[in-house]
Write a protein that holds these residues in place. Sequence first.
Motif, short mmCIF file in Angstrom:
data_model
loop_
_atom_site.label_atom_id
_atom_site.label_comp_id
_atom_site.label_asym_id
_atom_site.label_seq_id
_atom_site.Cartn_x
_atom_site.Cartn_y
_atom_site.Cartn_z
N THR A 93 0.86 -1.18 0.00
CA THR A 93 0.00 0.00 0.00
C THR A 93 0.89 1.23 0.00
O THR A 93 1.74 1.40 0.89
N ILE A 94 0.71 2.05 -1.01
CA ILE A 94 1.53 3.25 -1.16
C ILE A 94 0.69 4.47 -0.83
O ILE A 94 -0.36 4.70 -1.44
N ALA A 95 1.13 5.25 0.15
CA ALA A 95 0.45 6.50 0.48
C ALA A 95 0.88 7.57 -0.53
O ALA A 95 2.07 7.74 -0.79
N LEU A 96 -0.11 8.23 -1.11
CA LEU A 96 0.17 9.31 -2.08
C LEU A 96 -0.38 10.62 -1.53
O LEU A 96 -1.58 10.75 -1.28
N ILE A 97 0.51 11.57 -1.31
CA ILE A 97 0.07 12.92 -0.92
C ILE A 97 0.25 13.78 -2.16
O ILE A 97 1.37 14.01 -2.63
N ASN A 159 -1.26 2.60 8.14
CA ASN A 159 -1.25 1.30 7.43
C ASN A 159 -0.82 1.42 5.96
O ASN A 159 -1.57 1.09 5.05
N TYR A 160 0.37 1.92 5.77
CA TYR A 160 0.94 2.00 4.41
C TYR A 160 2.40 1.56 4.48
O TYR A 160 3.01 1.56 5.55
N ASP A 161 2.93 1.16 3.33
CA ASP A 161 4.29 0.61 3.30
C ASP A 161 5.35 1.59 2.78
O ASP A 161 6.54 1.44 3.06
N ALA A 162 4.92 2.55 1.99
CA ALA A 162 5.84 3.54 1.44
C ALA A 162 5.01 4.77 1.09
O ALA A 162 3.78 4.71 1.06
N VAL A 163 5.70 5.88 0.83
CA VAL A 163 4.97 7.12 0.58
C VAL A 163 5.61 7.92 -0.55
O VAL A 163 6.84 7.93 -0.71
N ILE A 164 4.76 8.55 -1.36
CA ILE A 164 5.20 9.51 -2.36
C ILE A 164 4.45 10.80 -2.05
O ILE A 164 3.21 10.83 -2.11
N ALA A 165 5.18 11.84 -1.68
CA ALA A 165 4.55 13.09 -1.24
C ALA A 165 5.10 14.25 -2.05
O ALA A 165 6.30 14.37 -2.26
N THR A 166 4.19 15.10 -2.51
CA THR A 166 4.58 16.26 -3.31
C THR A 166 4.09 17.51 -2.61
O THR A 166 2.92 17.58 -2.20
N GLY A 167 4.98 18.48 -2.48
CA GLY A 167 4.57 19.74 -1.84
C GLY A 167 5.59 20.83 -2.08
O GLY A 167 6.44 20.73 -2.95
N TYR A 178 8.49 13.48 8.95
CA TYR A 178 7.34 12.66 9.32
C TYR A 178 7.41 11.26 8.72
O TYR A 178 7.00 10.28 9.34
N PHE A 179 7.95 11.16 7.49
CA PHE A 179 7.95 9.88 6.78
C PHE A 179 9.34 9.24 6.74
O PHE A 179 9.56 8.32 5.95
N SER A 180 10.22 9.69 7.60
CA SER A 180 11.62 9.24 7.52
C SER A 180 11.78 7.74 7.76
O SER A 180 12.73 7.13 7.27
N LYS A 181 10.83 7.11 8.46
CA LYS A 181 10.98 5.68 8.78
C LYS A 181 10.42 4.77 7.69
O LYS A 181 10.52 3.54 7.79
N LYS A 182 9.81 5.35 6.67
CA LYS A 182 9.25 4.55 5.57
C LYS A 182 10.00 4.88 4.28
O LYS A 182 10.50 5.99 4.12
N PRO A 183 10.09 3.90 3.35
CA PRO A 183 10.64 4.24 2.03
C PRO A 183 9.81 5.40 1.44
O PRO A 183 8.58 5.39 1.54
N ASN A 184 10.49 6.39 0.87
CA ASN A 184 9.73 7.55 0.41
C ASN A 184 10.36 8.25 -0.79
O ASN A 184 11.56 8.13 -1.04
N THR A 346 9.83 6.49 -10.57
CA THR A 346 8.80 6.07 -9.62
C THR A 346 8.52 4.58 -9.71
O THR A 346 8.35 3.90 -8.68
N VAL A 347 8.49 4.03 -10.92
CA VAL A 347 8.20 2.60 -11.08
C VAL A 347 9.31 1.76 -10.46
O VAL A 347 9.05 0.79 -9.73
N ASP A 348 10.55 2.13 -10.71
CA ASP A 348 11.69 1.41 -10.13
C ASP A 348 11.62 1.45 -8.60
O ASP A 348 11.82 0.44 -7.93
N PHE A 349 11.29 2.62 -8.05
CA PHE A 349 11.15 2.77 -6.60
C PHE A 349 10.07 1.81 -6.06
O PHE A 349 10.26 1.12 -5.07
N LEU A 350 8.93 1.75 -6.76
CA LEU A 350 7.82 0.90 -6.30
C LEU A 350 8.18 -0.58 -6.37
O LEU A 350 7.81 -1.36 -5.49
N LEU A 351 8.89 -0.97 -7.43
CA LEU A 351 9.25 -2.39 -7.58
C LEU A 351 10.32 -2.82 -6.58
O LEU A 351 10.32 -3.95 -6.10
#
Length: 354
Positions: A93-97, A159-167, A178-184, A346-351
């Motif tokens: 599960t990928i969190a998308l902000i 309950n997510y495994d990694a995050v992609i956040a744009t801001g 905030y997301f330092s402990k998850k792949p991001n 992004t795809v390489d990161f997700l895989l």
Amino acid sequence: MTHSNPTIEAFVKLGNFLRTFCHLVTTNTISEHLNDEWIARFKSEAEKAQHYNGWFSEENCVHAYNEWGNILTKQNIERWLNNYDLTINKEKTIALIMAGNIPLVGFHDLLCVLITGNKALVKLSSNDQKLIPLIIDYLIAIEPSFKDKVTFTKEKLTNYDAVIATGSNNTARYFEYYFSKKPNIIRKNRNSIAVLNGKESSKELTALGEDIFRYFGLGCRSVSKIYIPKNYDIDTFYKAMFPYNDIINHHKYANNYDYNKAVYLMSEFKILDNGFLILKEEESFGSPIASLFYEYYENVLELKTDLKKHEDKIQCIVSSGFIDGEISFGNTQKPSLNDYADGIDTVDFLLRTS
């Protein structure tokens, strides 16, 4: 290699639909097709978008639909995915902000998550609450398995495994903490620039206006600064921009134009002005709305070296024969599927993320 899976087929169908929809808009025949539920819904959301976000003009929403329609063909998707082995993916599960500066700006991340076989937990920008859920509704209608793949939330992300956040650069610092402990992947502000050599045709310069004015200059792929050779005749540039003068009739753009012009004049900055675009000589990259920064250069090699130092702030370079990877005039808002924001695949990161 041919990828045959329901997810890819659904995105191909989405591309077909968006192209059909935009053809009906451009040929003024859409009113004859409003008995089609999806044609009616997409038209309605494009019309209503600016009530929720004054920058989302109907024209710009349809432009975003059209660009995605052109990108999402079977050939384009297969060519893109041939660079990867999707079989190595373990569902996560990928969190998308998402950002909301231009219509559908977060859709590429969502596409990457779904097409790699993952689930998306999506936090929409308050500025773009309608268009992406509409596209997901359409995808669910043609491929019901998407129903379990996308969750929209306004709550705190859990309950997510990694995050992609744009801001912005400010929110990025918060995201990194905030997301330092998850792949991001954390994205910050970037701007795009154009380098002119003085030999551009009026057609090329007018095409550059598309890169400057599309989405009112709010995208990271929007050109916010031009580099011009010493003794460049700025009138040549301004004449080529004239076809875009209608933009001043958009009230939010006009308000920004008036405000920024007043600020510059009160501060006694030297500016150039044609009634809808202010030019200001400035070293930084991010010009305010209705303004375009410019800087003179004398030596091409020195300019290349200088831009290399600031590559983390630059999304696109528009030019002709200046640099590898340049974008031709008028094409910054037509990215291909492998044009990743900030150059991070992004795809390489997700895989690779387990």
